[in-house]
Design an enzyme around this catalytic site. Structure first.
Site, mmCIF file in Angstrom:
data_model
loop_
_atom_site.group_PDB
_atom_site.id
_atom_site.type_symbol
_atom_site.label_atom_id
_atom_site.label_comp_id
_atom_site.label_asym_id
_atom_site.label_seq_id
_atom_site.Cartn_x
_atom_site.Cartn_y
_atom_site.Cartn_z
ATOM 1 N N GLU A 28 31.449 37.535 43.141
ATOM 2 C CA GLU A 28 32.640 38.394 43.070
ATOM 3 C C GLU A 28 33.022 38.751 41.634
ATOM 4 O O GLU A 28 33.708 37.995 40.957
ATOM 5 C CB GLU A 28 33.841 37.704 43.747
ATOM 6 C CG GLU A 28 35.100 38.580 43.693
ATOM 7 C CD GLU A 28 36.337 37.945 44.343
ATOM 8 O OE1 GLU A 28 36.281 36.773 44.748
ATOM 9 O OE2 GLU A 28 37.361 38.630 44.413
ATOM 10 N N LYS A 35 30.756 40.924 46.295
ATOM 11 C CA LYS A 35 32.159 41.203 46.607
ATOM 12 C C LYS A 35 32.793 41.920 45.419
ATOM 13 O O LYS A 35 33.377 41.295 44.537
ATOM 14 C CB LYS A 35 32.885 39.886 46.913
ATOM 15 C CG LYS A 35 34.381 40.035 47.142
ATOM 16 C CD LYS A 35 34.991 38.803 47.787
ATOM 17 C CE LYS A 35 36.493 38.930 47.862
ATOM 18 N NZ LYS A 35 37.114 37.913 48.720
HETATM 19 P P1 13P Z 1 42.287 40.310 47.715
HETATM 20 O O1 13P Z 1 41.671 40.979 48.911
HETATM 21 O O2 13P Z 1 43.718 39.961 47.878
HETATM 22 O O3 13P Z 1 41.965 41.026 46.440
HETATM 23 O O4 13P Z 1 41.579 38.898 47.579
HETATM 24 C C1 13P Z 1 40.225 38.795 47.657
HETATM 25 C C2 13P Z 1 39.787 37.575 46.961
HETATM 26 O O5 13P Z 1 39.138 36.745 47.536
HETATM 27 C C3 13P Z 1 40.134 37.406 45.552
HETATM 28 O O6 13P Z 1 39.340 36.402 45.017
#
Ligand code: 13P
Length: 338
Positions: free
Chosen positions: A178, A220
């Site tokens: 991510e 992500k």
């Molecule tokens: P949000 O969808 O609130 O951005 O959170 C996703 C997430 O896992 C942040 O690390």
């Protein structure tokens, strides 16, 4: 079973063309903020009942294929004494775990950030695996300013993501990679596209250097949008810019891209995901979601910590999950909003 087979099974369970991931992995600090926003104090019992309510929503498994949990939740149980990871698994939802330990400043790169938590990661992963986790999540955060992210920020953050992903795969855990480019600021959508392109390019470069197998990971990313203080872009433009940059940087071997919601409203996150799927054409990856706020904000509001509100909060939550499932199929329409 070989580690590769284990990861392949996890990918099959997580990537089926019509379900997404629920991010319910708020750290103690973050969940306290989310609770405070609806006037609730964060207690261990409150967090347990809240997570238990989410995961026991009947039929959730029709829209959600995986859930990312915070460490504390792996040892929490529902009211009947069933571990929350089992409550998820009973609904065909694969349990996963957030393994990074938060972020701080990156020395030498003012304005950039870096995430902690690599020390002892393999051992922690073995413990989480024994508790039922089959995939993991690690988040690197990139603020946009006129000079951020710096070149050092780009390479250092990519290196962390790749090292984390390599450790996960060495123990048969599927990594969610991510790189969150923050929505904060007044930058244009073009600036967001330029930054995301550099970020994703560096990340895949580092994953390659570390021998990470792209078939066994999920990406992500943020969607390419203007900054929060700028005028909003129409969904078609978000989809067009996001797909343009993804095509340039993300190899076809990656099975799924599960976007974060990152401060978009729940409706925006859904309408943009729908536009992405309508426009994706022959793009090789599944385009899905891994939302926290966009699934939970309205749910938390409807719940407000009151046991009497559980049924209505679960209905709100299921509806959001269902609308995002429809967005994956390109079948969402704004008239479907309650
Ligand atoms: P949000 O969808 O609130 O951005 O959170 C996703 C997430 O896992 C942040 O690390």
């Amino acid at each position: 079973m070989s580690l590769a087979n284990e990861m392949q099974d996890t990918i099959i369970a997580l990537v089926d063309g019509h379900r997404g991931i629920l991010a319910a992995d708020e750290s103690s600090g973050t969940i306290a903020k989310r609770f405070a926003a609806v006037g609730l104090e964060s207690s261990e019992e409150g967090r347990r009942s809240y997570r238990s309510m989410l995961l026991s929503s009947k039929g959730l498994g029709e829209h959600i294929a995986g859930v990312i949990l915070f460490e504390e939740a792996l040892s929490q149980k529902n009211d009947n004494g069933t571990p929350l990871s089992e409550v998820a698994a009973e609904q065909c939802i694969v349990p996963g775990i957030k393994v990074d330990k938060g972020k701080g400043p990156l020395p030498g790169a003012p304005g950039d950030l870096i995430t902690y938590g690599l020390d002892g990661l393999a051992e922690r992963l073995e413990t989480y695996k024994a508790q039922g986790a089959r995939f993991a999540k690690w988040r690197e955060v990139y603020p946009i300013s006129h000079h951020n992210p710096t070149t050092l920020g780009l390479t250092a953050n990519a290196e962390m993501l790749a090292r984390y992903a390599a450790v996960c795969q060495s123990v048969g855990i599927v990594p969610i990679v991510e790189p969150e480019v923050l929505i904060d600021g007044e930058h244009s959508i073009e600036r967001s596209a330029t930054v995301n392109e550099r970020v994703w390019h560096e990340v895949f470069n580092a994953l390659h250097r570390h021998g990470v197998e792209l078939e066994y990971l999920l990406l992500k990313p943020s969607m390419v949008t203007p900054g929060k203080e700028s005028a909003k872009a129409p969904p078609e433009q978000v989809a067009e810019q996001t797909l343009r940059i993804l095509r340039r940087t993300v190899p076809a071997a990656v099975p799924s891209i599960n976007f974060l919601s990152g401060g978009q409203s729940p409706e925006e996150a859904t309408v943009n995901l729908n536009a992405l799927n309508l426009m994706k054409g022959n793009a090789p990856w599944q385009l899905s979601f891994s939302y926290a706020r966009a699934l939970q904000e309205p749910t938390l509001k409807a719940w407000g910590g009151q046991p009497g509100n559980v049924a209505s909060a679960q209905a709100v939550f299921l509806n959001r999950a269902r609308l995002n499932h429809l967005a994956m199929l390109g079948e969402y329409r704004p008239e479907m909003e309650p």
